[in-house]
Motif scaffolding. Structure first.
Motif, mmCIF file in Angstrom:
data_model
loop_
_atom_site.group_PDB
_atom_site.id
_atom_site.type_symbol
_atom_site.label_atom_id
_atom_site.label_comp_id
_atom_site.label_asym_id
_atom_site.label_seq_id
_atom_site.Cartn_x
_atom_site.Cartn_y
_atom_site.Cartn_z
ATOM 1 N N ASN A 161 0.814 -1.219 0.000
ATOM 2 C CA ASN A 161 0.000 0.000 0.000
ATOM 3 C C ASN A 161 0.848 1.269 0.000
ATOM 4 O OD1 ASN A 161 -2.384 -1.492 0.043
ATOM 5 N ND2 ASN A 161 -2.466 -1.530 2.281
ATOM 6 N N GLN A 203 0.738 -7.036 2.411
ATOM 7 C CA GLN A 203 -0.274 -6.152 1.819
ATOM 8 C C GLN A 203 -0.607 -6.525 0.376
ATOM 9 O OE1 GLN A 203 1.392 -2.222 2.433
ATOM 10 N NE2 GLN A 203 0.696 -2.135 4.547
ATOM 11 N N ASP A 205 -2.474 -7.641 -2.736
ATOM 12 C CA ASP A 205 -3.887 -7.621 -3.117
ATOM 13 C C ASP A 205 -3.956 -7.771 -4.634
ATOM 14 O OD1 ASP A 205 -6.458 -6.597 -4.057
ATOM 15 O OD2 ASP A 205 -6.791 -5.927 -1.999
ATOM 16 N N ASP A 207 -6.416 -7.718 -6.803
ATOM 17 C CA ASP A 207 -7.254 -6.761 -7.527
ATOM 18 C C ASP A 207 -6.550 -5.413 -7.672
ATOM 19 O OD1 ASP A 207 -9.320 -8.591 -7.844
ATOM 20 O OD2 ASP A 207 -10.235 -8.056 -5.925
ATOM 21 N N LYS A 208 -5.914 -4.953 -6.603
ATOM 22 C CA LYS A 208 -5.171 -3.693 -6.680
ATOM 23 C C LYS A 208 -3.984 -3.812 -7.633
ATOM 24 C CE LYS A 208 -6.354 -1.982 -2.052
ATOM 25 N NZ LYS A 208 -5.798 -1.623 -0.703
ATOM 26 N N TYR A 311 -2.915 -13.445 2.228
ATOM 27 C CA TYR A 311 -4.057 -12.783 1.580
ATOM 28 C C TYR A 311 -5.325 -13.625 1.711
ATOM 29 C CZ TYR A 311 -7.220 -11.567 -2.231
ATOM 30 O OH TYR A 311 -8.343 -11.267 -2.967
ATOM 31 N N GLN A 315 -8.896 -12.780 3.571
ATOM 32 C CA GLN A 315 -10.182 -12.816 2.888
ATOM 33 C C GLN A 315 -11.181 -13.676 3.639
ATOM 34 O OE1 GLN A 315 -9.452 -10.055 0.970
ATOM 35 N NE2 GLN A 315 -11.049 -10.999 -0.267
#
Length: 324
Positions: A161, A203, A205, A207-208, A311, A315
């Motif tokens: 992030n 961190q 992700d 989708d990001k 991750y 979720q």
């Protein structure tokens, strides 16, 4: 020590010999009016950077900016030490990462959890960046380092992030840190271009990461400059491979997540599955065991497996049900 390599006009790559390996992590010198370095790697790489600068006829006192794409120690761990040699430089960092360079205790704890007993050898010393010697750059903010050269910073999460990427106006290239994946130049002599996503904890992700890759594509850059390692002048191939492998990584980890009963088992099963998929690609190119890239790939797949399972566990906690 290897000499710096010129990749484009006024852009030079210095091998930091991260983890003691050639062509693993690089620092980029932008030889503009305001001399700029992108990425420091860990502190053991700083002597290699200084030698590289000397080979280019540049004194550390001339460096004006030291930019880190994100604050993971293999990209920014040497920032504090390098600053001691560059008295006129400031560190440019994502706003979410600045406090961790100023006080790196959490970075150190996280890296110790991954690297264990090897931590001191690989990363020490980690020196805090003084609070008055850093600049935060938010999404789409700029930095002019030459009369005709502007750097634009883009928020690019997915790997972390606190990650930004840096667009270089003159060459229309982008420094992607880890968000556009990892390049393995050791394999190019065998005719294989391999680009794998970097899914390390904590961190990651997917989708990001996909959204950040979409951004690179929209910028229509001509070059990608990787944290690991070097440059590609075929961005479309990079995007295609990383997207494809990202799907494979998540799918294989999802199966391993169901297969294992503990984090350690799930990570081990994920690495086993990913290694089999990568090995099949290597086998097709006639690349056998003992290749120079083997150790690097093994380390990367292990760390990536940790991030994938981390991750999936998150979720599950968010949804209250299996992430599969």
């Amino acid at each position: 020590m290897s000499r710096p390599v010129q990749l484009a006009e006024k852009i030079f790559l210095i091998d930091g010999h991260d983890l003691g390996w050639e062509q693993r992590t690089g620092s980029y010198l932008l030889a503009e009016e305001k001399l700029t370095l992108i990425e420091t790697s860990a502190s053991p790489s700083v002597p290699h950077i200084l030698v590289g600068l000397k080979a280019l006829g540049i004194s550390p006192e001339e460096i004006r900016y030291i930019i880190v794409t994100h604050i993971h120690l293999d990209h920014a761990g040497g920032a504090g030490l390098l600053l001691e040699h560059c008295p006129h430089a400031e560190v440019v960092v994502h706003p979410k990462g600045a406090r961790h360079l100023i006080n790196p205790e959490r970075l150190i704890a996280g890296a110790r959890a991954v690297y264990g007993e090897k931590f001191d050898e690989l990363f020490n010393p980690i020196i805090p960046v003084p609070e008055n010697r850093h600049i935060g750059k938010a999404d789409q903010e700029t930095l002019m380092i030459g009369r005709n050269c502007t750097l634009t910073f883009y928020d690019t999460p997915g790997h972390a992030n606190h990650h930004f990427s840096i667009h270089h106006s003159t060459v229309n290239g982008i420094f992607t840190g880890d968000t556009a994946g990892v390049s393995y130049p050791q394999l190019k002599n065998n005719g294989l271009e391999l680009y794998l996503p970097s899914t390390s904890p904590n961190q990651f992700d997917p989708d990001k990461m996909r959204q950040s890759i979409d951004l690179y594509e929209q910028l229509n850059v001509d070059y990608i400059f990787f944290g690991h390692y070097g440059m590609s002048d075929c961005p479309g191939e990079v995007y295609s491979q990383v997207r494809n492998w990202l799907n494979i990584f998540v799918d294989e980890a999802s199966m391993a997540y169901k297969q294992g009963s503990s984090f350690q088992e799930q990570v081990a099963y994920t690495k086993e599955r990913l290694a089999a998929r990568v090995s099949s690609i290597l086998h097709e190119k006639g690349i056998t065991q003992g290749h120079a890239a083997e150790t690097i790939l093994s380390l990367d797949l292990n760390v990536c497996s940790m991030g994938l399972i981390d991750y999936l566990q998150k979720q599950t906690r968010i949804t209250g049900e299996s992430a599969l």
